[in-house]
Write an enzyme that holds these catalytic residues in place. Sequence first.
Site, PDB file in Angstrom:
ATOM      1  N   ASP A  37       0.754  -1.097   0.113  1.00 59.59           N
ATOM      2  CA  ASP A  37       0.340   0.003   0.654  1.00 59.59           C
ATOM      3  C   ASP A  37       0.963   1.197  -0.001  1.00 59.59           C
ATOM      4  OD1 ASP A  37      -2.288   1.708   0.680  1.00 59.59           O
ATOM      5  OD2 ASP A  37      -2.558   1.545   2.604  1.00 59.59           O
ATOM      6  N   SER A  38       0.362   2.432  -0.284  1.00 61.88           N
ATOM      7  CA  SER A  38       1.063   3.718  -0.597  1.00 61.88           C
ATOM      8  C   SER A  38       1.760   4.022   1.156  1.00 61.88           C
ATOM      9  CB  SER A  38       0.172   5.023  -0.735  1.00 61.88           C
ATOM     10  OG  SER A  38      -0.914   4.668  -0.132  1.00 61.88           O
ATOM     11  N   CYS A  98      -4.393  -0.812  -1.940  1.00 53.76           N
ATOM     12  CA  CYS A  98      -4.168  -0.271  -2.505  1.00 53.76           C
ATOM     13  C   CYS A  98      -5.174   0.353  -3.345  1.00 53.76           C
ATOM     14  CB  CYS A  98      -2.687   0.313  -2.037  1.00 53.76           C
ATOM     15  SG  CYS A  98      -2.696   2.734  -2.960  1.00 53.76           S
ATOM     16  N   GLU A 153      -6.545  10.535   9.010  1.00 52.84           N
ATOM     17  CA  GLU A 153      -5.007  10.444   9.658  1.00 52.84           C
ATOM     18  C   GLU A 153      -4.851  11.982  10.793  1.00 52.84           C
ATOM     19  OE1 GLU A 153      -1.781  10.306   6.831  1.00 52.84           O
ATOM     20  OE2 GLU A 153      -2.499   8.346   5.954  1.00 52.84           O
ATOM     21  N   CYS A 208     -11.004   3.307  -0.559  1.00 51.39           N
ATOM     22  CA  CYS A 208      -9.823   3.562  -0.122  1.00 51.39           C
ATOM     23  C   CYS A 208      -9.676   2.999   1.219  1.00 51.39           C
ATOM     24  CB  CYS A 208     -10.096   5.224  -0.044  1.00 51.39           C
ATOM     25  SG  CYS A 208      -8.653   5.393   1.292  1.00 51.39           S
ATOM     26  N   HIS A 264      -8.543   3.397   3.592  1.00 52.79           N
ATOM     27  CA  HIS A 264      -9.054   4.408   4.976  1.00 52.79           C
ATOM     28  C   HIS A 264     -10.086   4.561   5.924  1.00 52.79           C
ATOM     29  CE1 HIS A 264      -4.729   6.075   4.381  1.00 52.79           C
ATOM     30  NE2 HIS A 264      -5.049   6.970   5.007  1.00 52.79           N
TER      31      HIS A 264
END
Lengths: 277, 277
Positions: free
Chosen positions: B18-19, B81, B158, B192, B194
């Site tokens: 993943d990034s 990702c 984040e 996504c 996240h």
Amino acid sequence: MSDLGLKSDRGLTVGVFDSGFGGLTVLRALMPLLAGARFIYLGDTARLPYGSKSQETISRYAVSSARFIEDLGADMLVVACNTATALALDDLKAELPMPVVGVIEPGAQAAASLKKDAHVLVLATSATVQAQAYTRALRGLGLGAHEMACPLLVPLVEEGWTDHAVTDEVLRIYLSQALEAAPATDTLLLGCTHYPLLEPAIRRVLEGLGHPLTIIDSARATAEATARVVAERFPALSGVGAEASFYATDSVEKFQRLGSVFLGQPVGSVGLIDLGG
Amino acid sequence: MSDLGLKSDRGLTVGVFDSGFGGLTVLRALMPLLAGARFIYLGDTARLPYGSKSQETISRYAVSSARFIEDLGADMLVVACNTATALALDDLKAELPMPVVGVIEPGAQAAASLKKDAHVLVLATSATVQAQAYTRALRGLGLGAHEMACPLLVPLVEEGWTDHAVTDEVLRIYLSQALEAAPATDTLLLGCTHYPLLEPAIRRVLEGLGHPLTIIDSARATAEATARVVAERFPALSGVGAEASFYATDSVEKFQRLGSVFLGQPVGSVGLIDLGG
């Protein structure tokens, strides 16, 4: 004229570097002050944002970006990025055989020149705040300093929500928290080149909080510091007509679109380069 | 057993890429399904986020990340990702001599298996939406598809604002806009890695809008698709004890701190690597 002086056959070339588009606000302030100079602007857009990364990574990115600008023949470098200035200015000065101007010292000096015992609140990215470079620069000038990390502000600007209720609410949360921790604050320093686009929203929110502040424009302060370095180090500069070349490490289309907002005029052609990332 | 089969002296090694940290939600779903496997997880954190970058840059980053995992002896690769899957899956399949599983096709198939004429709304990053890979995958299965770019959601996660009034308001804006454009929507696909951390907020906001939706967990769907590939391609897998190694291209400390939130258990030691960026 020293060996670092003006190469008179081509006039002065000033390199300006940022992780993205925000540094164009510095270029925008710089162009009218150095009407005879040639400018090279590099946005390291493939590797942005720098603000959430480590010191080692940011320094490596900044030095490779600066080398590219050096190879194009720049006579001096403006680090138009708060995070790169906070974490890589010493490395850049050590690696590059030319004058290097960052954004932090000029911003701190602008605050001191307005009020010699100012209590300054600095809004910045997480990496800039962790580096504490603004606190050192401000306290070195005898000023009070408090830094506040505002990681949502860059994404909000890039979403285009500069005049939006959500952004006002995020600003209200960040600013009330900072003013509670540093109630003597009388001056606000925008420690990220994206934030000037939020200045009307910041003024509105501060008014709502009943705590108006003097706001320092570090883009203008940096441009003026750069002009002073030019006058001192390159006194023979003669006008050859202002000109700017733009380079980016990612999408040229996005650079032209977003960059024009920060530059305040259309960005023309943009060269796509690969720094090995 | 084919030449791509299990190397019986060391058991199966599954690479997960993943990034950043979000792909750890896929690893978290995968570990209980492949209890005997060894895992290598790489977060290309020095170059994140991928979601705002161009196809060329994302493909270059993804291939160099995958090569690192290949060199460590992985038998297959999970691209955990959405952005890398949307923009680089074909390049990764062409470059790597091993099975490659992305997150988009499993997510689309999970939607189809729940409702064969579903109208699916996909929330994702700007780059994923621009690639239209979800629309192609969903329409290929006879489903309705609408994609909505939500660039503020990753920064909000984040920042840790997963249960916060500002995040609810941002979600309300994104979801009302998407549901106005696609009113027949009955299924929501979180495009996504996240976004699963926002699932309680998303359910709350959808209830407030009076438009509840079935929510697809593509991390689980991808883990199940990976287990099917393992059963087919590496049938001789025997238990040697689960084990995971973690690598990142930026701050190990941040990876351990944020990564543990996504993995749902502490991330142990993390290797810092340089992919030349």
